[in-house]
Enzyme design. Structure first.
Site, PDB file in Angstrom:
ATOM      1  N   HIS A  72       0.732  -1.360  -0.225  1.00 52.39           N
ATOM      2  CA  HIS A  72       0.226   0.091   0.136  1.00 52.39           C
ATOM      3  C   HIS A  72       0.695   0.939  -0.411  1.00 52.39           C
ATOM      4  O   HIS A  72       0.287   2.674   0.496  1.00 52.39           O
ATOM      5  CB  HIS A  72      -1.389  -0.084   1.401  1.00 52.39           C
ATOM      6  N   HIS A 151       6.977  -8.601   3.887  1.00 49.01           N
ATOM      7  CA  HIS A 151       5.391  -8.079   3.212  1.00 49.01           C
ATOM      8  C   HIS A 151       4.675  -8.963   2.909  1.00 49.01           C
ATOM      9  O   HIS A 151       4.273  -9.199   1.572  1.00 49.01           O
ATOM     10  CB  HIS A 151       5.885  -6.885   3.105  1.00 49.01           C
ATOM     11  N   HIS A 178      -1.451  -8.285  10.050  1.00 48.49           N
ATOM     12  CA  HIS A 178      -2.052  -7.606  10.613  1.00 48.49           C
ATOM     13  C   HIS A 178      -2.539  -8.021  11.960  1.00 48.49           C
ATOM     14  O   HIS A 178      -2.921  -7.880  13.029  1.00 48.49           O
ATOM     15  CB  HIS A 178      -2.941  -6.793  10.366  1.00 48.49           C
TER      16      HIS A 178
END
Length: 258
Positions: A72, A151, A178
């Site tokens: 992102h 990631h 997360h």
């Protein structure tokens, strides 16, 4: 004077303004408790949960030595305009044709630490193969201590990358999903590993966002605006101790601090 080991704090995905607030509020406490030498954080969700702006970067920059990113990171045009002035940010290493630094080198206590971000490819947008590009970092002219934020979405890909990197880098610290996992360990070759460090921000919703909008999306399949939630604020992070001479990890400990 160089010490025998370096202690590194790595903070999991900081989500929105509430994430920025809790990490700034907690850093003095963490510094006193863990006496870390180097502070790193993932900031791809810094601005409203998606991307980075110059304003949000400037607000948190003084508190950390280096920043990792993720898929992102390009969501805000402001970031593309200002990335070259954000000297502490490591853009995804396996997106080699983009702007920004492929890695950041931090120097503390006469020791250098390389910090890099790699993106996974399973259930993600196409990028270069992280397994192949890793070899570009395994060079004698680069620091012995290497911290990689992997990631990625798939647990299997994260675990495979951890085993592939064992003995080649100091730590593979997973981000993106997360949710803090319970599998922190030192692999046989001396690489610290955890599948996901977790998120810093709201734990009272769905991966840092208001739960009702996400539940509605699962029910209706319609596009829905995701807003950062503000309940049950927590800081997820880990501490990694690394031998400064060998680059091998000595210990990894996860943090879940309210």
């Amino acid at each position: 004077m160089q010490t025998e080991f370096l202690r590194i704090l790595f903070v999991g995905d900081i989500v929105g303004d509430v994430g920025r607030k809790i990490v700034i509020d907690k850093l003095d406490f963490l510094k006193e408790k863990y006496a870390y030498d180097v502070a790193i954080a993932n900031i791809e969700n810094l601005a409203g949960g998606f991307g980075i702006t110059k304003e949000t970067y400037d607000a948190i920059e003084p508190y950390f030595d280096a920043f990792t990113t993720g898929n992102h990171v390009w969501d805000k045009k402001d970031f593309l305009i200002n990335i070259d002035s954000m000297n502490k940010v490591a853009r995804p290493f396996n997106m080699p044709n983009t702007k920004g630094k492929p890695y950041v080198i931090v120097e503390k206590n006469y020791t250098q630490v390389l910090v890099a971000t790699f993106l996974g490819r399973i259930f993600m947008n196409p990028v270069e193969n992280p397994f192949i590009l890793l070899n570009q970092l395994i060079r004698e002219d680069l620091p012995t201590i290497k911290i990689i934020d992997f990631h990625a979405e798939a647990t299997s890909e994260k675990q495979a990358f951890g085993w592939f990197c064992d003995g080649k880098v100091s730590a593979i610290l997973g981000t993106h999903t997360h949710v803090q996992t319970n599998d922190e360990k030192i692999l046989p070759g001396g690489t610290a590993y955890i599948t996901d460090v977790g998120l810093t921000g709201c734990h009272g919703g769905v991966i840092g966002f208001k739960k009702q909008a996400i539940i509605e999306k699962f029910i209706t399949y319609m596009p829905t605006k995701f807003d950062v939630c503000k309940e049950d604020l927590r800081l997820n992070a880990c501490i990694v101790d690394i031998n400064v001479y060998t680059g091998k990890a000595l210990n990894i400990e996860k943090i879940n601090e309210a």
